[in-house]
Design a protein around this motif. Structure first.
Motif, PDB file in Angstrom:
ATOM      1  N   LYS A   1     141.361  -5.058  33.685  1.00  0.00           N
ATOM      2  CA  LYS A   1     141.708  -5.499  32.338  1.00  0.00           C
ATOM      3  C   LYS A   1     142.983  -4.825  31.854  1.00  0.00           C
ATOM      4  O   LYS A   1     143.859  -5.456  31.271  1.00  0.00           O
ATOM      5  CB  LYS A   1     140.554  -5.215  31.367  1.00  0.00           C
ATOM      6  CG  LYS A   1     139.324  -6.067  31.628  1.00  0.00           C
ATOM      7  CD  LYS A   1     138.234  -5.785  30.620  1.00  0.00           C
ATOM      8  CE  LYS A   1     138.637  -6.171  29.199  1.00  0.00           C
ATOM      9  NZ  LYS A   1     138.782  -7.633  29.049  1.00  0.00           N
ATOM     10  N   CYS A   2     143.120  -3.517  32.090  1.00  0.00           N
ATOM     11  CA  CYS A   2     144.324  -2.785  31.685  1.00  0.00           C
ATOM     12  C   CYS A   2     144.315  -1.432  32.383  1.00  0.00           C
ATOM     13  O   CYS A   2     143.315  -1.013  32.961  1.00  0.00           O
ATOM     14  CB  CYS A   2     144.416  -2.622  30.168  1.00  0.00           C
ATOM     15  SG  CYS A   2     143.011  -1.740  29.453  1.00  0.00           S
TER      16      CYS A   2
ATOM     17  N   ASP B   1     133.361  -1.245  23.464  1.00  0.00           N
ATOM     18  CA  ASP B   1     134.078  -1.959  24.524  1.00  0.00           C
ATOM     19  C   ASP B   1     135.593  -1.782  24.448  1.00  0.00           C
ATOM     20  O   ASP B   1     136.288  -1.943  25.452  1.00  0.00           O
ATOM     21  CB  ASP B   1     133.747  -3.452  24.472  1.00  0.00           C
ATOM     22  CG  ASP B   1     132.315  -3.731  24.928  1.00  0.00           C
ATOM     23  OD1 ASP B   1     131.660  -2.783  25.395  1.00  0.00           O
ATOM     24  OD2 ASP B   1     131.876  -4.894  24.806  1.00  0.00           O
ATOM     25  N   SER B   2     136.129  -1.454  23.288  1.00  0.00           N
ATOM     26  CA  SER B   2     137.589  -1.385  23.143  1.00  0.00           C
ATOM     27  C   SER B   2     138.098  -0.016  22.704  1.00  0.00           C
ATOM     28  O   SER B   2     139.298   0.243  22.805  1.00  0.00           O
ATOM     29  CB  SER B   2     138.073  -2.439  22.139  1.00  0.00           C
ATOM     30  OG  SER B   2     137.492  -2.213  20.868  1.00  0.00           O
TER      31      SER B   2
ATOM     32  N   ASN C   1     142.807   2.516  22.480  1.00  0.00           N
ATOM     33  CA  ASN C   1     142.449   1.189  21.995  1.00  0.00           C
ATOM     34  C   ASN C   1     142.889   0.184  23.060  1.00  0.00           C
ATOM     35  O   ASN C   1     144.064  -0.146  23.178  1.00  0.00           O
ATOM     36  CB  ASN C   1     143.139   0.905  20.661  1.00  0.00           C
ATOM     37  CG  ASN C   1     142.648  -0.370  20.009  1.00  0.00           C
ATOM     38  OD1 ASN C   1     142.404  -1.372  20.673  1.00  0.00           O
ATOM     39  ND2 ASN C   1     142.506  -0.347  18.687  1.00  0.00           N
ATOM     40  N   THR C   2     141.921  -0.296  23.862  1.00  0.00           N
ATOM     41  CA  THR C   2     142.272  -1.177  24.981  1.00  0.00           C
ATOM     42  C   THR C   2     142.795  -2.528  24.506  1.00  0.00           C
ATOM     43  O   THR C   2     143.610  -3.159  25.194  1.00  0.00           O
ATOM     44  CB  THR C   2     141.059  -1.385  25.898  1.00  0.00           C
ATOM     45  OG1 THR C   2     139.966  -1.893  25.120  1.00  0.00           O
ATOM     46  CG2 THR C   2     140.647  -0.086  26.560  1.00  0.00           C
ATOM     47  N   ASN C   3     142.346  -2.998  23.336  1.00  0.00           N
ATOM     48  CA  ASN C   3     142.871  -4.264  22.805  1.00  0.00           C
ATOM     49  C   ASN C   3     144.367  -4.146  22.532  1.00  0.00           C
ATOM     50  O   ASN C   3     145.160  -5.041  22.861  1.00  0.00           O
ATOM     51  CB  ASN C   3     142.132  -4.661  21.525  1.00  0.00           C
ATOM     52  CG  ASN C   3     140.703  -5.105  21.810  1.00  0.00           C
ATOM     53  OD1 ASN C   3     140.379  -5.494  22.927  1.00  0.00           O
ATOM     54  ND2 ASN C   3     139.842  -5.030  20.805  1.00  0.00           N
ATOM     55  N   ARG C   4     144.777  -3.031  21.916  1.00  0.00           N
ATOM     56  CA  ARG C   4     146.210  -2.809  21.671  1.00  0.00           C
ATOM     57  C   ARG C   4     146.967  -2.598  22.989  1.00  0.00           C
ATOM     58  O   ARG C   4     148.110  -3.031  23.138  1.00  0.00           O
ATOM     59  CB  ARG C   4     146.403  -1.596  20.770  1.00  0.00           C
ATOM     60  CG  ARG C   4     145.992  -1.813  19.326  1.00  0.00           C
ATOM     61  CD  ARG C   4     146.233  -0.561  18.529  1.00  0.00           C
ATOM     62  NE  ARG C   4     145.820  -0.718  17.132  1.00  0.00           N
ATOM     63  CZ  ARG C   4     145.834   0.269  16.238  1.00  0.00           C
ATOM     64  NH1 ARG C   4     146.212   1.499  16.611  1.00  0.00           N
ATOM     65  NH2 ARG C   4     145.456   0.048  15.003  1.00  0.00           N
TER      66      ARG C   4
ATOM     67  N   ARG D   1     147.539  -5.967  24.329  1.00  0.00           N
ATOM     68  CA  ARG D   1     148.456  -6.722  23.479  1.00  0.00           C
ATOM     69  C   ARG D   1     149.871  -6.147  23.551  1.00  0.00           C
ATOM     70  O   ARG D   1     150.856  -6.891  23.681  1.00  0.00           O
ATOM     71  CB  ARG D   1     147.952  -6.704  22.028  1.00  0.00           C
ATOM     72  CG  ARG D   1     148.800  -7.538  21.077  1.00  0.00           C
ATOM     73  CD  ARG D   1     148.147  -7.665  19.715  1.00  0.00           C
ATOM     74  NE  ARG D   1     147.947  -6.373  19.070  1.00  0.00           N
ATOM     75  CZ  ARG D   1     146.760  -5.782  18.904  1.00  0.00           C
ATOM     76  NH1 ARG D   1     145.668  -6.386  19.344  1.00  0.00           N
ATOM     77  NH2 ARG D   1     146.647  -4.615  18.308  1.00  0.00           N
TER      78      ARG D   1
END
Length: 691
Positions: free
Chosen positions: A330-331, A354-355, A369-372, A375
């Motif tokens: 994912k990252c 999860d994030s 922060n995996t979402n950031r 992104r």
């Protein structure tokens, strides 16, 4: 310890709304000192090109940064550069002494050209509106600090000053945050600021450069000296509870506040509610992760849920989603990019959900922060590029044209090659790794700088592969084909010349050998002919000598016979005369006269002598004929003596032939010398033999 951190990070989330919608973002501050970019501390003005190159007007000259590599270009008079403006591919600058522009040469190096005219849109001055017209009212605190520049982003103003750092205000002018050197800035004197992609603010300080990243994927929460080493963590109702080696702490994830000490019992009530990952799920994930070809040896696995986990190797962490039979990246995160180091032999990552995840580092606690991260990692479209190629030999340094996916050639005697690889200041991470095929199959460690150096390579073809670090997906790569020429004595043309020369030498040697053989054969044949000629000549000489000897013997014989006959006839004549005298009239006159006539006729018969003369002249080149012509008064007796002397007969041999005494022969020789009028110094025999 804080003074040594290049990164100082804040999680600044406002406790109140600004204009009902604007909140303070999280902020990451990155400092660049003059020792890092290797130029003057004073930076006056900045611009960023569309391809992500930062240009800085620095007191040392024009400073450039491509995300990996810093370069400084000095003015010819080394004056201070005050302003920089961009117009397409041209960089215009204003210094204390001149106005000019910079263009890259064939090798990518910027060259300066002074000019008196610049495009009309190049103003070399601030065109922004006055802050007083934008913010009502502007706080007196900021006015006293002497505002120098500002950035407006997401409803917030970042205002730089000439002595008090940076103020963050809302559009109404209310100060929300004040950043100074004490809060992590490089300096308090801000000369210029610019915004990049509404996420990064570059700052030109009077002593260095800085970069503020908004809403960074990695945020700094607390120093290790303040809270200790992280042991456990949990997120409950937007509050983070942590356990460390020195106590228990909590803080709100939404509020701007530090960690506060809490009671152990209250903390444990939250920490004990943390969901435990079943061992079966961990084993399954470990098995699937081991099949992932992009991973090195797995050191640690930290499960965030039954299907999400962090895999950590050294100072790099990768976040995976586990499917039924595979894992999906994912990252990823490299902590070197934030000058942070994960703790060693301790639990390193603590998933909150999860994030959101906490990382335990030797510097302190970080929030991931995996979402950031995913992104903000959307800069994959900006590829790596070659920005400089140079090599050195024993004499000097040479520059080559830097072009992507190009093939370059190097001489065999180069001893060092330097390659500059640039990306973009738009990239969130600027780390590269490289390898050279046929030299090493392993990628090098990730490095922050874009300079690649390697020493002399053996002759041959190589491929340099460079990859850049990205938060997710495959690493983009750049390839450069390198050919190292062999030394001149190993080149094809030299081999061709050498083979030609060798063939010529072999041909010359063969031809020379053949000529020597022919010459030797000729000499042998000549020697044989000469030997044969000498043998024939010797045989001929021997034959001639034998013939001459025979002729000599024959001449001697004939001469002796002739002379003996004449002598005998003379004796007969004397005997006849004696008998006539003795007998007188008793001897018949007619008989006497007849005998006398016969004797005289015999003496006067020249046939035998003529035959002798003819035979002698044939053997001695008409000696008698020539001798008579030279000496017409010569007598027959003298001529005969001359012939015997020419035949080199000794006095004794002549006396024997003539049947006279040696004295008589010597007397005849004397009379012959007189007749020939020879001086006493001339040898008679040699004279006659040479005549």
């Amino acid at each position: 310890m804080r003074a040594f951190l290049s990164y100082l990070m804040f999680l600044l989330l406002s406790t109140f709304a600004i204009n009902a919608s604007v909140c303070l973002p999280s902020i990451t501050i990155r400092k660049y000192s003059l020792t890092e970019y290797n130029a003057s501390g004073q930076n006056w003005n900045m611009e960023v090109s569309p391809d992500g190159i930062l240009y800085v007007a620095n007191s040392s000259g024009l400073l450039t940064f491509d995300g990996n590599t810093w370069n400084t270009y000095k003015l010819p008079d080394k004056s201070i550069l005050r302003w920089v403006e961009l117009a397409h591919d041209t960089v215009y600058t204003l210094s204390e002494t001149s106005v000019g522009y910079w263009l890259p040469d064939s090798t990518g190096i910027l060259k300066y050209q002074a000019t008196k005219q610049v495009p009309a849109h190049i103003q070399f001055q601030k065109t922004s509106q006055d802050l007083q017209q934008l913010i009502h009212p502007l706080p007196s605190e900021i006015i006293k600090a002497k505002p120098s520049s500002y950035i407006f982003v997401n409803g917030l103003y970042f205002i730089g000053t000439l002595g008090q750092g940076i103020y963050i205000t809302d559009s109404a002018g209310e100060i929300l945050l004040h950043l100074t050197a004490a809060q992590g800035l490089q300096d308090n004197i801000v000369n210029d600021m610019l915004i990049e992609n509404n996420r990064v603010i570059w700052i030109a300080f009077d002593n260095g450069l800085g970069k503020i990243t908004l809403n960074s994927a990695l945020s700094f929460l607390a120093y290790r000296n303040d809270v200790g080493k992280l042991k456990n963590a949990v997120l409950h109702n937007d509050t983070i509870y942590i356990k460390t080696n020195i106590g228990y702490y909590k803080r709100s994830i939404d509020l701007l506040e530090p960690f506060a000490t809490i009671d152990e019992k209250k903390a444990l009530s939250q920490l004990n509610n943390k969901t435990e990952i079943r061992k079966a799920q961990l084993d399954k994930f470990r098995q699937l992760a081991g099949q992932y070809s992009g991973l090195k040896e797995i050191e640690n696995i930290y499960m965030a849920s039954d299907s999400l986990a962090w895999l950590v190797n050294e100072n790099e962490a990768e976040f995976f989603l586990a499917g039924r039979n595979h894992v999906q990246l994912k990252c990823r995160l490299i902590f070197d990019n934030y000058n942070a180091n994960l703790v060693y032999r301790e639990e390193q990552i603590f998933p909150l959900n999860d994030s959101l995840h906490l990382a335990s580092t030797t510097q302190g606690v970080f929030l991931i922060n995996t979402n950031r991260l995913i992104r903000n990692g959307g800069d994959r479209g900006l590829p790596l590029r070659l920005t400089g190629i140079a090599y050195k030999d024993d004499k000097e340094q040479y520059y080559l044209k830097a072009s992507d996916n190009e093939k370059i050639t190097l001489p065999y005697n180069f001893y060092e090659m330097m390659i500059s690889v640039g990306a973009s200041v738009f990239n969130s991470v600027n780390y590269i790794s490289y390898k050279i095929d046929n030299i090493s199959d392993e990628w090098s460690d990730w490095q922050r700088g874009g300079k690649i150096r390697f020493l002399k390579l053996p002759e041959g073809d190589y491929r340099l592969s460079v990859r850049k670090y990205v938060p997710y997906g495959d690493f983009p790569e750049l390839h450069l084909l390198i050919t190292v020429h062999p030394p001149w004595y190993k080149t094809d043309w030299f081999s061709f010349i050498f083979l030609g020369f060798l063939a010529f030498v072999l041909f010359a040697i063969s031809r020379g050998y053949q000529r020597r053989l022919q010459k030797k054969e000729k000499n042998r044949l000549r020697a044989e002919r000469q030997a044969e000629q000498q043998r024939l000549q010797q045989l001929q000489n021997e034959m001639l000598e034998a013939e001459l000897q025979n002729e000599r013997n024959e001449l001697v014989k004939q001469s002796s016979t002739l002379m003996r006959n004449e002598e005998a006839i003379s004796k007969l004549q004397k005997e006849l005369e004696q008998q006539k005298k003795t007998l007188g009239s008793q001897y018949p006159t007619n008989l006497y006269l007849r005998m006398r006539k016969l004797i005289e006729e015999t003496l006067n018969d020249s046939n035998e002598w003529q035959a002798f003369e003819s035979y002698f002249d044939n053997a001695h080149q008409d000696f008698i004929k020539r001798f008579r012509q030279q000496y017409p008064d010569i007598t027959n007796a003298d001529l005969r003596l001359s012939c015997m002397l020419r035949m080199n007969l000794s006095t004794k041999e002549i006396a024997s032939i003539l049947n006279v005494s040696i004295r008589a022969v010597e007397l005849r020789r004397y009379r012959l010398r007189k007749r020939l009028n020879l001086d006493s110094g001339i040898n008679l025999t040699e004279f006659l033999m040479d005549f």
